[in-house]
Design a protein around this motif. Structure first.
Motif, PDB file in Angstrom:
ATOM      1  N   ALA A  28       0.864  -1.180   0.000  1.00 51.96           N
ATOM      2  CA  ALA A  28       0.000   0.000   0.000  1.00 51.96           C
ATOM      3  C   ALA A  28       0.900   1.230   0.000  1.00 51.96           C
ATOM      4  O   ALA A  28       2.075   1.147   0.381  1.00 51.96           O
ATOM      5  N   CYS A  29       0.350   2.370  -0.435  1.00 48.98           N
ATOM      6  CA  CYS A  29       1.138   3.593  -0.528  1.00 48.98           C
ATOM      7  C   CYS A  29       0.359   4.773   0.023  1.00 48.98           C
ATOM      8  O   CYS A  29      -0.870   4.844  -0.136  1.00 48.98           O
ATOM      9  N   ILE A  30       1.081   5.702   0.655  1.00 44.51           N
ATOM     10  CA  ILE A  30       0.547   7.025   0.971  1.00 44.51           C
ATOM     11  C   ILE A  30       1.480   8.038   0.338  1.00 44.51           C
ATOM     12  O   ILE A  30       2.663   8.093   0.679  1.00 44.51           O
ATOM     13  N   TRP A  31       0.943   8.836  -0.579  1.00 48.16           N
ATOM     14  CA  TRP A  31       1.721   9.879  -1.220  1.00 48.16           C
ATOM     15  C   TRP A  31       1.223  11.241  -0.766  1.00 48.16           C
ATOM     16  O   TRP A  31       0.048  11.399  -0.397  1.00 48.16           O
ATOM     17  N   THR A  32       2.095  12.223  -0.822  1.00 51.56           N
ATOM     18  CA  THR A  32       1.701  13.609  -0.605  1.00 51.56           C
ATOM     19  C   THR A  32       2.224  14.435  -1.779  1.00 51.56           C
ATOM     20  O   THR A  32       3.144  14.019  -2.488  1.00 51.56           O
ATOM     21  N   GLY A  33       1.619  15.597  -1.977  1.00 48.98           N
ATOM     22  CA  GLY A  33       2.060  16.479  -3.046  1.00 48.98           C
ATOM     23  C   GLY A  33       1.436  16.138  -4.384  1.00 48.98           C
ATOM     24  O   GLY A  33       0.524  15.313  -4.490  1.00 48.98           O
ATOM     25  N   THR A  34       1.937  16.779  -5.428  1.00 47.98           N
ATOM     26  CA  THR A  34       1.404  16.600  -6.777  1.00 47.98           C
ATOM     27  C   THR A  34       1.666  15.185  -7.283  1.00 47.98           C
ATOM     28  O   THR A  34       2.808  14.721  -7.248  1.00 47.98           O
ATOM     29  N   PRO A  35       0.641  14.474  -7.753  1.00 50.88           N
ATOM     30  CA  PRO A  35       0.838  13.111  -8.276  1.00 50.88           C
ATOM     31  C   PRO A  35       1.402  13.164  -9.690  1.00 50.88           C
ATOM     32  O   PRO A  35       0.733  12.836 -10.675  1.00 50.88           O
ATOM     33  N   ALA A  83      -2.621  12.048   0.111  1.00 46.79           N
ATOM     34  CA  ALA A  83      -3.028  12.787   1.304  1.00 46.79           C
ATOM     35  C   ALA A  83      -2.577  14.238   1.242  1.00 46.79           C
ATOM     36  O   ALA A  83      -1.526  14.553   0.669  1.00 46.79           O
ATOM     37  N   ASP A  84      -3.381  15.107   1.827  1.00 55.16           N
ATOM     38  CA  ASP A  84      -2.977  16.499   2.074  1.00 55.16           C
ATOM     39  C   ASP A  84      -2.749  17.281   0.781  1.00 55.16           C
ATOM     40  O   ASP A  84      -1.856  18.120   0.709  1.00 55.16           O
ATOM     41  N   LEU A  85      -3.551  17.047  -0.239  1.00 56.87           N
ATOM     42  CA  LEU A  85      -3.388  17.751  -1.512  1.00 56.87           C
ATOM     43  C   LEU A  85      -3.886  19.190  -1.363  1.00 56.87           C
ATOM     44  O   LEU A  85      -5.054  19.425  -1.056  1.00 56.87           O
ATOM     45  N   LEU A  86      -2.997  20.144  -1.585  1.00 57.37           N
ATOM     46  CA  LEU A  86      -3.316  21.563  -1.440  1.00 57.37           C
ATOM     47  C   LEU A  86      -3.563  22.196  -2.806  1.00 57.37           C
ATOM     48  O   LEU A  86      -3.230  21.631  -3.853  1.00 57.37           O
ATOM     49  N   GLU A  87      -4.126  23.405  -2.792  1.00 56.87           N
ATOM     50  CA  GLU A  87      -4.499  24.066  -4.044  1.00 56.87           C
ATOM     51  C   GLU A  87      -3.290  24.297  -4.942  1.00 56.87           C
ATOM     52  O   GLU A  87      -3.381  24.138  -6.165  1.00 56.87           O
ATOM     53  N   ASN A  88      -2.163  24.678  -4.361  1.00 60.04           N
ATOM     54  CA  ASN A  88      -0.989  24.951  -5.193  1.00 60.04           C
ATOM     55  C   ASN A  88      -0.309  23.677  -5.683  1.00 60.04           C
ATOM     56  O   ASN A  88       0.684  23.738  -6.404  1.00 60.04           O
ATOM     57  N   GLU A  89      -0.834  22.514  -5.292  1.00 59.64           N
ATOM     58  CA  GLU A  89      -0.261  21.238  -5.730  1.00 59.64           C
ATOM     59  C   GLU A  89      -1.116  20.558  -6.788  1.00 59.64           C
ATOM     60  O   GLU A  89      -0.738  19.511  -7.306  1.00 59.64           O
TER      61      GLU A  89
END
Length: 397
Positions: A94-101, A120-126
């Motif tokens: 399993a994976c947990i990624w953050t930031g732009t995919p 997780a934690d995808l922000l508008e600027n990402e």
């Protein structure tokens, strides 16, 4: 013609994959790295055979941070060969990624292997703009490779749904941050000490090193001039320093009690010495806590999370390099105050003896360290479900 040997791919020279389940986490900031590794540690307490593989973006500085089981640094290039070799080597469950995919090839291969990926934690600027490659034409295929996306932004949620991601798989959640699991204490002992201390002002030096005691004691002397009933609780970082600390206290002339040998803070006692094993008790009893092991500017320091979660207004020195992001977050919230000199520390202890000021800082700290608890719990549940599903699939093959 003799064929020129090619350099081995990066994954082929990494350490062997451990046996058992493997969670792969990918961080884009130091705070996210800490939060993801914290989630990994919690999962390991539930699944003892789990290992946590951690990667991060190039240029990310993680010096001194408490990390995951297998920190490997930046990922290889996003090519079919590199992605295939990496996944063949590590075989994440399993994976947990953050930031732009942005790693299209890696995500494609994860999708083909039916490996669950939580973003997780995808922000508008990402969220890439429409000029990027993954949103206009290939966005549907790329997004389909993600099991679920968590974002703190309603705007991001709406944008992802418009891009074709199923509404049921994009969820609102608070920002991903390290959350605390504070130490407990004996409730009867807590009630007894609350009665003993009454309205007496108390401050705590937590994780205190023997070398810091002279400065801490002089701070206490200065504060006692204005707060005659002030009690200092010293929780040593190393229990083996108890005898040396007791000798130092005897030489100081300050009346003290040795908690480890049955001593209690009677009315004339000005210092209570402990081994640090009962920090859950002392954080609950101390409106003000100096997170010691930080007075040396070169020190790595200790995490402030437990103290903040248990309601202490926080003081700290400059030596906090291993947890700087946490302290900066707490300082921004108004929950932590740096002290650069002994006079600064004494002034801060006196100022925070006012219950309203300490309570204001303590509330800010509690809110800061608990705001992401629901996100952490949600990710724990989702990873558990992915790992259980993977286990069932493997059992059926």
């Amino acid at each position: 013609m003799q064929r020129r040997p090619t350099a081995p791919s990066r994954s082929s020279v990494l350490q062997p994959r451990p046996k058992g389940e493997l969670l792969w986490v990918h961080a884009t900031t130091p705070e996210r790295y800490l939060a993801l590794c914290d989630i990994g540690r919690r999962l390991k307490s539930l699944r003892p055979d789990l290992s946590v593989l951690a990667s991060w973006e190039p240029g990310l500085r993680l010096t001194g941070t408490v990390g995951c089981d297998i920190p490997i640094g930046p990922l290889p290039d996003d090519t079919a060969t590199e992605a295939r070799d990496f996944l063949n080597h590590w075989q994440p469950d399993a994976c947990i990624w953050t930031g732009t995919p942005s790693r299209r090839v890696m995500l494609k291969q994860l999708r083909e292997r039916k490996t669950g990926v939580l973003l997780a934690d995808l922000l508008e600027n990402e969220v890439p703009n429409r000029a990027s490659r993954w949103l206009p034409d290939q966005r549907k295929r790329l997004l389909d490779g993600l099991t679920c996306i968590l974002t703190p932004s309603k705007a991001v949620q709406a944008r992802l749904i418009r891009a074709g991601f199923p509404a049921g798989r994009v969820e609102l959640a608070a920002k991903l941050r390290v959350s605390a699991i504070p130490p407990g204490c004996n409730d009867d002992e807590l009630a007894s000490m609350q009665q003993v201390l009454g309205s007496r002002p108390v401050w705590l030096a937590a994780h205190a090193k023997l070398s810091e005691l002279p400065q801490i004691l002089e701070t206490h002397r200065a504060a006692l001039r204005l707060l005659h009933r002030l009690l200092l609780v010293i929780a040593l970082d190393d229990p083996q320093d108890l005898d040396a600390a007791a000798k130092l206290l005897q030489d100081s002339g300050l009346p003290f009690a040795d908690w480890e040998n049955g001593g209690e803070p009677e009315d004339l006692c000005q210092v209570l010495l402990t081994s640090g094993e009962d920090l859950g008790l002392w954080y609950r009893l101390s409106p003000v806590a100096l997170i010691a092991s930080s007075l040396d500017p070169a020190a790595q320091g200790q995490s402030p999370l437990d103290a903040a979660a248990l309601g202490s207004a926080l003081l700290h020195g400059p030596g906090i390099h291993a947890h700087r992001e946490l302290y900066e977050r707490l300082a921004k919230a108004g929950a932590a105050q740096p002290v650069r000199a002994q006079t600064d520390m004494a002034d801060a202890v006196v100022a925070l003896s006012a219950p309203d000021k300490a309570a204001e800082m303590a509330l800010a700290g509690w809110q800061s360290v608990t705001e992401s608890a629901a996100t952490t719990d949600k990710l724990l549940d989702k990873v558990q479900a992915l790992l259980d599903q993977r286990e069932d699939t493997n059992a059926g093959t």
